[in-house]
Design an enzyme around this catalytic site. Structure first.
Site: not given
Ligand SMILES: Cc1cc2nc3c(=O)[nH]c(=O)nc-3n(C[C@H](O)[C@H](O)[C@H](O)COP(=O)(O)OP(=O)(O)OC[C@H]3O[C@@H](n4cnc5c(N)ncnc54)[C@H](O)[C@@H]3O)c2cc1C
Length: 347
Positions: A171, A245, A341
């Site tokens: 992570r 999580s 996380e």
């Molecule tokens: C129901 C649910 C289940 C999930 N299950 C998992 C799982 O099984 N495993 C897991 O690892 N995670 C899980 N997650 C967490 C999440 O989905 C992941 O971490 C995902 O990659 C976040 O993507 P996002 O686009 O929503 O990022 P955001 O939440 O929008 O951003 C996260 C971070 O990334 C940065 N960021 C976003 N886009 C960019 C970009 N293009 N360039 C640079 N920085 C950027 C942001 O500034 C921030 O620091 C889960 C979340 C939910 C709601």
């Protein structure tokens, strides 16, 4: 003429899967590489741009806004997928940073490319996936990652990061530590195995193994099973606000693990390559009685002890207060420190 618009005072509610409300002082969207140039121009030439904190968001599924954001929030909407290269065993597939992660995974499995199937139904975007090296069901993004392209938000230079430069661990990556907020990830390339070339499937996981037993495996079939399993276990953010999580599984030294195990014979643990032991944050939280906990509109999912939920109109501060309560309780009872996380944003 500038296409990209900087908006003032935009609600954060639709920009995070917790669905907490708040105000972004400035807001813009990036749809093209030209938009990035406009953004950098605004940051360099506008007083507000120079002085404002800046946050990139994708799907907002790994964020908790504790309150209003007194700066610029930029949503990454870059779209597109492409087969960049191919050799006997692999295809190298590139997807733009704003592509929906799950849609992209489904597209790869339908093309009979293996590698990402275990990461089905993780919310968010392709560009955010390397940030915390997303993982699920025994697979991490790093396993299929080839390279990414990113723009330096200070200089506008474009960089290519190969896998070894990303420093992927559990992570974590360089983008979540040293390079946090310094780069905009525009695209990611994955090395996926052609299904006909006997990929190494990772199916030895409770709930997956049983369903697949004896069947001929394909990436799409494994993806289908993972989707069904996740739907049965995790609350859907479309229905109830959450960020998956909320706590990482703690990694303990062997000595710490032995103390914990001596007092709690049932506690699950998984040995790590360096001899440390990873334990289950969900188990620790469950033992402290937090599953289904509710304080006002903030609480813990009834389905999963690791998932904080917004039952209706909780604020980010309400959710963070529940997180702190859980952390204090686990620390007091088990002597184990939990770490959030999702990124907790306070600005
Ligand atoms: C129901 C649910 C289940 C999930 N299950 C998992 C799982 O099984 N495993 C897991 O690892 N995670 C899980 N997650 C967490 C999440 O989905 C992941 O971490 C995902 O990659 C976040 O993507 P996002 O686009 O929503 O990022 P955001 O939440 O929008 O951003 C996260 C971070 O990334 C940065 N960021 C976003 N886009 C960019 C970009 N293009 N360039 C640079 N920085 C950027 C942001 O500034 C921030 O620091 C889960 C979340 C939910 C709601």
């Amino acid at each position: 003429m500038r296409d990209m618009q900087i908006h003032k005072n935009t609600s954060l509610k639709a920009l995070n899967t917790f669905g907490v409300d708040g105000n972004a002082k400035y807001y813009c969207e990036i749809h093209t590489m030209e938009d990035i140039a406009d953004l950098l121009d605004w940051k360099a030439t506008n007083k507000a741009g120079e002085n404002s904190p800046h946050l990139l968001v994708g799907g907002g599924s790994n964020l908790l806004f504790k309150n209003d954001y007194d700066g610029l929030v930029t949503k990454i909407c870059l779209a597109g997928r492409d087969i960049a290269d191919e050799d006997e065993n692999h295809v190298y597939v590139t997807a733009a940073g704003g592509e929906n992660w799950h849609d992209f995974v489904r597209w790869t499995v339908r093309q009979k490319y293996a590698g990402l199937e275990n990461l089905s139904l993780i919310p968010g975007t392709v560009g955010a996936a390397p940030i915390q090296n997303i993982g699920a069901y025994g697979v991490e993004l790093a396993d299929s990652f080839y390279s990414l392209q990113a723009v330096d938000l200070g200089t506008g230079e474009v960089f290519e990061y190969q896998k070894s430069a990303c420093k992927f661990t559990y992570r974590e990556s360089i983008f979540k530590s040293q390079m946090l907020d310094k780069l905009l990830i525009t695209s990611v390339t994955f090395a996926l195995t052609k299904e006909s070339k006997q990929p190494i499937w990772k199916t030895d996981y409770a709930g997956v193994r049983e369903v697949l037993g004896g069947k001929e495996l394909t990436a799409e079939l494994i993806s289908d099973v993972i989707i069904a399993l996740r739907q049965s276990k995790l609350p859907d953010p479309e229905v109830i606000g959450n960020a998956g999580s909320f706590f990482k599984n703690p990694v303990l030294s062997l000595a710490e693990w032995q103390v914990l195990k001596a007092d709690n014979s049932e506690v699950p643990g998984w040995e790590q390559a360096n001899g440390d032991m990873k334990t289950s944050a969900a188990w620790l939280i469950d033992q402290c009685g937090f599953k289904g906990y509710k304080k006002g509109d903030a609480g813990v999912s009834e389905k999963h002890a690791l998932v904080l939920v917004n039952y209706a109109n909780a604020t980010g501060a309400d959710l963070w207060a529940v997180a702190q309560e859980i952390m204090a309780s686990v620390k007091e009872r088990f002597g184990v420190s939990l770490e959030a996380e999702p990124r907790v944003i306070s600005c």
